[in-house]
Design a protein around this motif. Structure first.
Motif, PDB file in Angstrom:
ATOM      1  N   VAL A 137     -26.840 -46.167  14.142  1.00 14.25           N
ATOM      2  CA  VAL A 137     -26.597 -46.135  12.696  1.00 14.25           C
ATOM      3  C   VAL A 137     -25.929 -47.424  12.247  1.00 14.25           C
ATOM      4  O   VAL A 137     -26.273 -48.004  11.200  1.00 14.25           O
ATOM      5  CB  VAL A 137     -25.736 -44.908  12.333  1.00 14.25           C
ATOM      6  N   GLY A 138     -24.940 -47.904  13.028  1.00 10.92           N
ATOM      7  CA  GLY A 138     -24.281 -49.160  12.702  1.00 10.92           C
ATOM      8  C   GLY A 138     -25.231 -50.350  12.731  1.00 10.92           C
ATOM      9  O   GLY A 138     -25.137 -51.257  11.897  1.00 10.92           O
ATOM     10  N   ILE A 139     -26.161 -50.345  13.697  1.00 10.02           N
ATOM     11  CA  ILE A 139     -27.142 -51.431  13.790  1.00 10.02           C
ATOM     12  C   ILE A 139     -28.029 -51.458  12.551  1.00 10.02           C
ATOM     13  O   ILE A 139     -28.271 -52.517  11.959  1.00 10.02           O
ATOM     14  CB  ILE A 139     -27.978 -51.267  15.075  1.00 10.02           C
ATOM     15  N   TRP A 140     -28.520 -50.297  12.142  1.00  8.80           N
ATOM     16  CA  TRP A 140     -29.363 -50.234  10.947  1.00  8.80           C
ATOM     17  C   TRP A 140     -28.587 -50.663   9.704  1.00  8.80           C
ATOM     18  O   TRP A 140     -29.120 -51.371   8.845  1.00  8.80           O
ATOM     19  CB  TRP A 140     -29.931 -48.825  10.774  1.00  8.80           C
ATOM     20  N   ALA A 141     -27.339 -50.230   9.609  1.00  9.09           N
ATOM     21  CA  ALA A 141     -26.531 -50.591   8.437  1.00  9.09           C
ATOM     22  C   ALA A 141     -26.282 -52.094   8.388  1.00  9.09           C
ATOM     23  O   ALA A 141     -26.401 -52.727   7.320  1.00  9.09           O
ATOM     24  CB  ALA A 141     -25.203 -49.830   8.476  1.00  9.09           C
ATOM     25  N   PHE A 142     -25.932 -52.680   9.523  1.00 12.21           N
ATOM     26  CA  PHE A 142     -25.688 -54.122   9.552  1.00 12.21           C
ATOM     27  C   PHE A 142     -26.964 -54.898   9.289  1.00 12.21           C
ATOM     28  O   PHE A 142     -26.954 -55.950   8.627  1.00 12.21           O
ATOM     29  CB  PHE A 142     -25.081 -54.517  10.901  1.00 12.21           C
ATOM     30  N   ALA A 143     -28.097 -54.395   9.778  1.00 15.40           N
ATOM     31  CA  ALA A 143     -29.379 -55.053   9.520  1.00 15.40           C
ATOM     32  C   ALA A 143     -29.730 -55.005   8.038  1.00 15.40           C
ATOM     33  O   ALA A 143     -30.271 -55.977   7.485  1.00 15.40           O
ATOM     34  CB  ALA A 143     -30.477 -54.401  10.354  1.00 15.40           C
ATOM     35  N   VAL A 144     -29.430 -53.886   7.375  1.00  9.65           N
ATOM     36  CA  VAL A 144     -29.676 -53.787   5.928  1.00  9.65           C
ATOM     37  C   VAL A 144     -28.822 -54.799   5.174  1.00  9.65           C
ATOM     38  O   VAL A 144     -29.294 -55.461   4.230  1.00  9.65           O
ATOM     39  CB  VAL A 144     -29.397 -52.352   5.434  1.00  9.65           C
ATOM     40  N   ILE A 145     -27.559 -54.939   5.588  1.00 11.96           N
ATOM     41  CA  ILE A 145     -26.679 -55.921   4.944  1.00 11.96           C
ATOM     42  C   ILE A 145     -27.225 -57.338   5.129  1.00 11.96           C
ATOM     43  O   ILE A 145     -27.223 -58.143   4.182  1.00 11.96           O
ATOM     44  CB  ILE A 145     -25.247 -55.808   5.516  1.00 11.96           C
ATOM     45  N   CYS A 146     -27.703 -57.644   6.325  1.00 11.38           N
ATOM     46  CA  CYS A 146     -28.274 -58.973   6.574  1.00 11.38           C
ATOM     47  C   CYS A 146     -29.559 -59.206   5.786  1.00 11.38           C
ATOM     48  O   CYS A 146     -29.908 -60.358   5.495  1.00 11.38           O
ATOM     49  CB  CYS A 146     -28.544 -59.150   8.068  1.00 11.38           C
ATOM     50  N   THR A 147     -30.264 -58.135   5.450  1.00 15.29           N
ATOM     51  CA  THR A 147     -31.539 -58.250   4.746  1.00 15.29           C
ATOM     52  C   THR A 147     -31.353 -58.440   3.247  1.00 15.29           C
ATOM     53  O   THR A 147     -32.259 -58.942   2.569  1.00 15.29           O
ATOM     54  CB  THR A 147     -32.402 -57.007   5.026  1.00 15.29           C
ATOM     55  N   ILE A 148     -30.207 -58.040   2.704  1.00 14.52           N
ATOM     56  CA  ILE A 148     -29.987 -58.089   1.255  1.00 14.52           C
ATOM     57  C   ILE A 148     -30.233 -59.484   0.664  1.00 14.52           C
ATOM     58  O   ILE A 148     -30.912 -59.600  -0.375  1.00 14.52           O
ATOM     59  CB  ILE A 148     -28.572 -57.575   0.915  1.00 14.52           C
ATOM     60  N   PRO A 149     -29.719 -60.583   1.245  1.00 15.16           N
ATOM     61  CA  PRO A 149     -29.994 -61.904   0.650  1.00 15.16           C
ATOM     62  C   PRO A 149     -31.481 -62.245   0.576  1.00 15.16           C
ATOM     63  O   PRO A 149     -31.931 -62.871  -0.394  1.00 15.16           O
ATOM     64  CB  PRO A 149     -29.241 -62.868   1.570  1.00 15.16           C
ATOM     65  N   PHE A 150     -32.235 -61.824   1.572  1.00 13.92           N
ATOM     66  CA  PHE A 150     -33.668 -62.114   1.575  1.00 13.92           C
ATOM     67  C   PHE A 150     -34.389 -61.278   0.517  1.00 13.92           C
ATOM     68  O   PHE A 150     -35.391 -61.721  -0.052  1.00 13.92           O
ATOM     69  CB  PHE A 150     -34.247 -61.839   2.966  1.00 13.92           C
ATOM     70  N   PHE A 151     -33.895 -60.067   0.268  1.00 12.07           N
ATOM     71  CA  PHE A 151     -34.450 -59.246  -0.807  1.00 12.07           C
ATOM     72  C   PHE A 151     -34.155 -59.874  -2.171  1.00 12.07           C
ATOM     73  O   PHE A 151     -35.006 -59.878  -3.068  1.00 12.07           O
ATOM     74  CB  PHE A 151     -33.864 -57.837  -0.729  1.00 12.07           C
ATOM     75  N   MET A 152     -32.954 -60.407  -2.332  1.00 11.90           N
ATOM     76  CA  MET A 152     -32.542 -60.963  -3.618  1.00 11.90           C
ATOM     77  C   MET A 152     -33.341 -62.204  -4.005  1.00 11.90           C
ATOM     78  O   MET A 152     -33.723 -62.365  -5.162  1.00 11.90           O
ATOM     79  CB  MET A 152     -31.050 -61.299  -3.581  1.00 11.90           C
ATOM     80  N   PHE A 153     -33.616 -63.072  -3.030  1.00 11.50           N
ATOM     81  CA  PHE A 153     -34.244 -64.360  -3.340  1.00 11.50           C
ATOM     82  C   PHE A 153     -35.738 -64.382  -3.049  1.00 11.50           C
ATOM     83  O   PHE A 153     -36.325 -65.452  -2.923  1.00 11.50           O
ATOM     84  CB  PHE A 153     -33.546 -65.479  -2.568  1.00 11.50           C
ATOM     85  N   ARG A 154     -36.344 -63.217  -2.931  1.00 15.33           N
ATOM     86  CA  ARG A 154     -37.795 -63.151  -2.742  1.00 15.33           C
ATOM     87  C   ARG A 154     -38.440 -62.854  -4.080  1.00 15.33           C
ATOM     88  O   ARG A 154     -37.925 -62.042  -4.870  1.00 15.33           O
ATOM     89  CB  ARG A 154     -38.140 -62.080  -1.733  1.00 15.33           C
ATOM     90  N   ASP A 155     -39.606 -63.455  -4.339  1.00  8.60           N
ATOM     91  CA  ASP A 155     -40.243 -63.258  -5.638  1.00  8.60           C
ATOM     92  C   ASP A 155     -41.717 -63.645  -5.549  1.00  8.60           C
ATOM     93  O   ASP A 155     -42.138 -64.362  -4.634  1.00  8.60           O
ATOM     94  CB  ASP A 155     -39.543 -64.108  -6.700  1.00  8.60           C
ATOM     95  N   ALA A 156     -42.489 -63.128  -6.494  1.00 12.75           N
ATOM     96  CA  ALA A 156     -43.888 -63.534  -6.649  1.00 12.75           C
ATOM     97  C   ALA A 156     -43.928 -64.727  -7.593  1.00 12.75           C
ATOM     98  O   ALA A 156     -43.588 -64.606  -8.770  1.00 12.75           O
ATOM     99  CB  ALA A 156     -44.721 -62.381  -7.186  1.00 12.75           C
ATOM    100  N   ILE A 157     -44.344 -65.890  -7.072  1.00 12.75           N
ATOM    101  CA  ILE A 157     -44.238 -67.152  -7.803  1.00 12.75           C
ATOM    102  C   ILE A 157     -45.631 -67.639  -8.175  1.00 12.75           C
ATOM    103  O   ILE A 157     -46.454 -67.919  -7.299  1.00 12.75           O
ATOM    104  CB  ILE A 157     -43.516 -68.218  -6.952  1.00 12.75           C
ATOM    105  N   PRO A 158     -45.943 -67.778  -9.460  1.00 10.26           N
ATOM    106  CA  PRO A 158     -47.251 -68.333  -9.865  1.00 10.26           C
ATOM    107  C   PRO A 158     -47.288 -69.840  -9.647  1.00 10.26           C
ATOM    108  O   PRO A 158     -46.324 -70.558  -9.942  1.00 10.26           O
ATOM    109  CB  PRO A 158     -47.329 -67.978 -11.349  1.00 10.26           C
ATOM    110  N   LEU A 159     -48.399 -70.314  -9.107  1.00 12.89           N
ATOM    111  CA  LEU A 159     -48.584 -71.741  -8.857  1.00 12.89           C
ATOM    112  C   LEU A 159     -49.491 -72.353  -9.927  1.00 12.89           C
ATOM    113  O   LEU A 159     -50.184 -71.654 -10.657  1.00 12.89           O
ATOM    114  CB  LEU A 159     -49.199 -71.952  -7.467  1.00 12.89           C
ATOM    115  N   GLN A 160     -49.470 -73.673  -9.984  1.00 15.51           N
ATOM    116  CA  GLN A 160     -50.311 -74.377 -10.946  1.00 15.51           C
ATOM    117  C   GLN A 160     -51.792 -74.199 -10.635  1.00 15.51           C
ATOM    118  O   GLN A 160     -52.631 -74.308 -11.519  1.00 15.51           O
ATOM    119  CB  GLN A 160     -49.941 -75.868 -10.951  1.00 15.51           C
ATOM    120  N   SER A 161     -52.106 -73.914  -9.370  1.00 20.17           N
ATOM    121  CA  SER A 161     -53.507 -73.725  -8.986  1.00 20.17           C
ATOM    122  C   SER A 161     -54.058 -72.375  -9.420  1.00 20.17           C
ATOM    123  O   SER A 161     -55.247 -72.101  -9.256  1.00 20.17           O
ATOM    124  CB  SER A 161     -53.645 -73.863  -7.466  1.00 20.17           C
ATOM    125  N   GLY A 162     -53.185 -71.495  -9.952  1.00 19.88           N
ATOM    126  CA  GLY A 162     -53.620 -70.172 -10.367  1.00 19.88           C
ATOM    127  C   GLY A 162     -53.304 -69.088  -9.367  1.00 19.88           C
ATOM    128  O   GLY A 162     -53.451 -67.896  -9.669  1.00 19.88           O
TER     129      GLY A 162
END
Length: 382
Positions: A148-173
């Motif tokens: 349980v502690g491993i999963w909880a710590f892994a979720v905490i480590c994953t939060i920054p990657f969740f925050m800064f992930r996004d669908a980004i439109p490019l100039q090529s379409g």
């Protein structure tokens, strides 16, 4: 907002996920590899969860294996979406929210898998090096709390990657599912370019240390301690144990080192340099090899146990026998029904014919006699 804040090298992001409209042979190979890994990984981990979860007595090693299989199943279940992303030439069509969820599952598996491998290695080390302590304190409840502690710590480590992930439109379409470092900006004055670079380097080195280097060091040191303890006692190391140790370390390094290596090269290399171009093109393939670890983990930790292999074979045999028995029963039922309908039809025809014979009129009887005489005449004259 500067372009450099959205991706490590925004001018090269179209190359990173296949700018060409037509898929090259390398891209086709990568997509095929992802499809194979996804299919095998999902079936394999579902089989292990079913057998270990319902047919194996609960033990410490079964808890480790169940958590590892659950993490690997979670990762391989997202592979079809990544395969779709690659097959469409690096265009994300599933929206920004699902982009974050899908990416977060990949990073969650990266952390959970690494932490669990390190914990399993430490567990085996304590059993050998500190057998008295392991006998007194090592139990199902403790291992469950650690998971349980491993999963909880892994979720905490994953939060920054969740925050800064996004669908980004490019100039090529096209639309790229990648990092967007200019989100969540501070209210005080700041240098946007420097802030984006700090976030980019911070996430890259966080993955490198927490999901690769530290677990790898723990795995290696644990098995070195086990080997040294057995050597001091004059115990001979089983060949199966030595083979398993080598396989665990080599597999972990081969599957994840290319991914972390190219991530660091992409982050540290100057914009537009040959090294960064190579890293951008190699990242999709190295990501596929990272997913491959989710397929190899069960083979190493589960199929190395003969008793568990026997249970899996028995389970598969029972399933196949059940399926074949149902098919044979269905075939016999249909065949019996067909025979019954044919018999009923024949009985009805015979009954109808008999009724007609007994209901002939005198004129019909005379006609029948004349036809019979004519037939006999033809036979005699021929």
């Amino acid at each position: 907002m500067g372009l450099d804040c959205r991706a490590p090298n925004f001018s090269l992001t179209t190359n990173q996920t296949f700018v060409a409209d037509k898929l090259s042979s390398l891209n086709i190979f990568n997509i095929s590899l992802l499809g194979i890994v996804s299919t095998i990984g999902i079936i394999e981990n579902l089989l292990i969860l079913g057998v270990v979860g319902f047919r194996v007595n609960r033990s410490i090693i079964s808890i480790w294996i169940l958590n590892l299989a659950a993490s690997d199943l979670l990762a391989t279940s997202t592979l079809p979406f990544f395969t779709l992303y690659m097959a469409r030439g690096g265009t994300w069509i599933l929206g920004s929210t699902f982009c974050r969820i899908y990416s977060s599952i990949f990073f969650l598996n990266m952390f959970v898998s690494a932490f669990l491998l390190a914990a399993i290695s430490l567990d085996r080390c304590l059993v050998v090096v500190q057998p008295v302590w392991a006998q007194n304190y090592r139990n199902l409840q403790l291992v469950g709390k650690i998971c349980v502690g491993i999963w909880a710590f892994a979720v905490i480590c994953t939060i920054p990657f969740f925050m800064f992930r996004d669908a980004i439109p490019l100039q090529s379409g096209k639309i790229m599912c990648y990092y967007h470092y200019s989100l969540y900006l501070p209210s005080k004055p700041f240098d946007l370019k420097a802030l984006c670079r700090q976030r980019k380097e911070g996430l890259a080195f966080m993955k490198l240390f927490f999901a690769f280097l530290i677990p790898l060091i723990i795995i290696i040191l644990s098995y070195v301690a086990v080997n040294a303890s057995l050597a001091r006692r004059g115990c001979r190391r089983p060949f199966r144990f030595v083979r398993l140790v080598i396989a665990v370390v080599v597999t972990f390094v081969l599957c994840w080192s290319p991914y972390h290596l190219f991530i660091i090269i992409e982050v540290m290399a100057s914009s537009g340099s040959p090294a960064q171009k190579v890293a951008s093109k190699a990242l999709p393939i190295s990501t596929a090899f990272g997913f491959l670890n989710s397929v190899l983990n069960p083979i190493l930790y589960v199929f190395s146990c003969p008793d568990l292999c026997r249970k899996i074979r028995h389970s598969l045999g029972a399933v196949m026998e059940s399926v074949l028995a149902e098919d044979l029963a269905e075939f016999s039922r249909r065949r019996s029904t067909a025979r019954s309908s044919i018999s009923n039809s024949e009985f009805a025809i015979r009954k109808k014919s008999s009724t007609q014979m007994f209901s002939l009129k005198p004129e019909d009887s005379k006609l029948g006699d004349s036809l019979s005489n004519s037939a006999e005449t033809c036979i005699m004259t021929s």
